[in-house]
Every structure is written in C-alpha cells, then in structure tokens.
Design an enzyme around this catalytic site. Structure first.
Site, PDB file in Angstrom:
ATOM      1  N   MET A   1      -8.783 -53.289  63.986  1.00 53.33           N
ATOM      2  CA  MET A   1      -7.781 -53.740  63.024  1.00 53.33           C
ATOM      3  C   MET A   1      -6.345 -53.598  63.557  1.00 53.33           C
ATOM      4  SD  MET A   1      -9.886 -54.845  60.898  1.00 53.33           S
ATOM      5  CE  MET A   1      -9.035 -55.267  59.392  1.00 53.33           C
ATOM      6  N   ARG A   2      -6.170 -53.774  64.849  1.00 54.56           N
ATOM      7  CA  ARG A   2      -4.837 -53.741  65.463  1.00 54.56           C
ATOM      8  C   ARG A   2      -4.610 -55.045  66.191  1.00 54.56           C
ATOM      9  NH1 ARG A   2      -1.898 -49.332  63.637  1.00 54.56           N
ATOM     10  NH2 ARG A   2      -3.357 -47.644  63.303  1.00 54.56           N
TER      11      ARG A   2
ATOM     12  N   ASN B   1     -13.045 -62.042  69.370  1.00 54.20           N
ATOM     13  CA  ASN B   1     -12.824 -61.362  68.089  1.00 54.20           C
ATOM     14  C   ASN B   1     -13.689 -62.007  67.021  1.00 54.20           C
ATOM     15  OD1 ASN B   1     -11.522 -59.669  66.156  1.00 54.20           O
ATOM     16  ND2 ASN B   1     -10.220 -61.399  65.548  1.00 54.20           N
TER      17      ASN B   1
ATOM     18  N   HIS C   1     -13.673 -62.643  62.854  1.00 50.22           N
ATOM     19  CA  HIS C   1     -12.755 -62.571  61.712  1.00 50.22           C
ATOM     20  C   HIS C   1     -13.469 -63.014  60.434  1.00 50.22           C
ATOM     21  CE1 HIS C   1      -8.948 -62.342  59.682  1.00 50.22           C
ATOM     22  NE2 HIS C   1      -9.257 -63.490  59.091  1.00 50.22           N
TER      23      HIS C   1
END
Ligand code: GAR
Length: 267
Positions: free
Chosen positions: A135-136, A157, A159
């Site tokens: 979460m960065r 990633n 999402h």
C-alpha cells in the site's frame, strides 16, 4: 515448457494474494519460486504466511522512517544517488500545481525508505517483483533501479478495481459507493503514476442492489487469487510483450498508447 522464474513480493497486509502465488508455486501450476517477501509494515500478517513456507522475509518500516523525517530539521538525508529534480520530472502522482515542499518531502522520504528496500532486495536474485497488497506508491527512484531494461518492465501490481476507475487505496469501497453494476480487479505493470501502467489482465463481476462493501470485496478477492497467478504465469512463459502502438484519432492526429500483448504459447 517454461522456466521457473524467481519471484520477490512486497506486501503490507494480510497477504491473501501472496498466499495464492505461494500456492501456485508449491503446486506447480505457476512456474515460479518465491525468493523473498518484504513489507513496509512490521505487523503484516502476510509475513507469517511467507515464514510458514520457508520464504525469507524483511521489513522496512515506512511509518517510522517518515515520522523520523518529519521530526528532523529541514535537511533530509536522501540516498547519495537520489536526484530530486529527476524524481520530480518523472513522477506522475502530483499535478504541476502541487505544493513543491510536499512533493519534495514525499519523494525524498520515499527514496530513503526505497533505498533500504533495494538494499534488502540486493541479497536475492529475482526476475519479477510482485506487489501483493503493497500500500505504498513506489517512486521513479525505486522503479528505475528495478526496471533496469527500459523496454522490459518487471514490477507487477494487483489493484481492486477495473482500472483506470478508482485508483488509490480503496478500490472496492469506491466501487460500492459509486453504485457500480460491475466491479473487478486489474493486474498491471507499474509506471511512475498511481495505479497506472500497462494492463496485463482484468476480471469483472456483477454487483446487485443487495451487495455490501464486504460482499464486493469477497467477490473481488476470489477473482484476484485466480488472476494474479495467471498473469505471473504468462510472464514466466515469456508471453507478455509491452508495446507502444500508434493510432489515428478522428482529426487525423497520430497518437500513442502502450499495451501489453499476450503472445501465443510456444509449444
Ligand atoms: C487486495 O484487494 C489488493 O488488490 C489491494 O489490497 C488488497 C490486499 O489483500 N491492493 C491495493 O489496493 C493496491 N493499491 P491481501 O493482502 O489479502 O492480498
């Protein structure tokens, strides 16, 4: 037959996507081997999942790094190879009207944390880095040091929305609050923006009037656990080709877009 790729992962929380990837590697449905799991959060439950499977773990505690930097005087000790102007010119998180001091603080503190991540990751040889509920936002400082070949992105990633809708930290919540009839998840290569970058795969599900944020998250996560290992497998098989394509718009103007082409399997 594809070769086994070495996969590193970064997580922040419960790590159910990480678990799906570990399971795929262990069952042999994914031609990969997990080589490390890093976290920005010392309390991430996913770290235990990694340890249970004998995967090396490490933590770079972002919150405490950022807190220390906010307390210290104006001069932040950025990594020696950090170039603020370059990071500002490449980043795509803040618009041109963003507060200059805030942008500088963000990019510098993240580079400090990212230098520590990179130094921990250096101990492991890896082919692909997967963000599994990390979460960065990663900045150009980090991305350029992992993506050493410009045309071959290797940071993926997942999402919790059908991007480009609802980037940010609460994809399923936003999907619910907007009253969407369809929700979904997206796997993509990352670039210098927030949840932007060429899309590899997407899955969608129907939403009814009686759905809640929790039931939407449940439906979404189930799809995430299938989609992420599938996309990683395509990477392992060497079938993902990121391509710049040109198209002509109505006025005859030539434009560019980047897509991920999924090549047919070589058998
Ligand atoms: C997942 O829903 C993932 O898509 C999301 O965080 C959750 C992590 O769950 N990621 C993001 O929102 C990234 N912007 P997990 O830790 O159980 O895999």
């Amino acid at each position: 037959m594809s070769t086994k790729i070495r996969i590193g992962a970064l997580i922040s929380g419960s790590g159910t996507n990480l678990q799906a990837i570990i399971n795929g590697c262990e069952r042999g449905t994914l031609s990969g081997q997990m080589v490390f799991v890093g976290s920005d959060n010392p309390d991430a439950a996913g770290l235990e999942r990694a340890k249970r499977s004998g995967i090396p773990t490490f933590v770079v505690d972002y919150a405490s790094i950022i807190q220390k930097c906010s307390k210290s005087s104006q001069k932040l000790s950025a990594p020696p190879d950090f170039n603020l102007d370059e990071a500002i010119s490449k980043q795509d998180f803040f618009g041109s009207k963003a507060d200059a001091e805030k942008t500088k603080f963000f990019l510098t503190t993240r580079a400090i944390a990212e230098a520590q991540l990179l130094s921990r990751m250096k101990a492991f040889a890896y082919d692909l880095l997967v963000l599994a509920g990390f979460m960065r936002n990663l900045t150009p400082y980090f991305i350029d040091r992992v993506n050493t070949k410009r045309s071959e992105p290797r940071i993926m990633n997942i999402h919790p929305s059908l991007l480009p809708a609802f980037p940010g930290i609460d994809g399923y919540g936003e999907t619910f609050r907007y009253g969407c009839k369809v929700g979904g998840c997206t796997v993509h290569f990352i670039d210098y923006g927030e949840d932007t970058g060429p899309i590899i795969g997407q899955r969608a599900f129907q939403i009814s009037d009686t759905d809640t944020v929790d039931s939407i998250r449940e439906k979404g996560l189930k799809l995430e656990w299938q989609l992420y290992p599938e996309c990683i497998q395509l990477y392992a098989e060497g079938r993902l080709k990121t391509k710049k394509m040109t198209y002509t718009s109505g006025g005859g103007q030539k434009n560019e877009r980047t897509i991920v082409r999924i090549e047919p399997p070589t058998s």
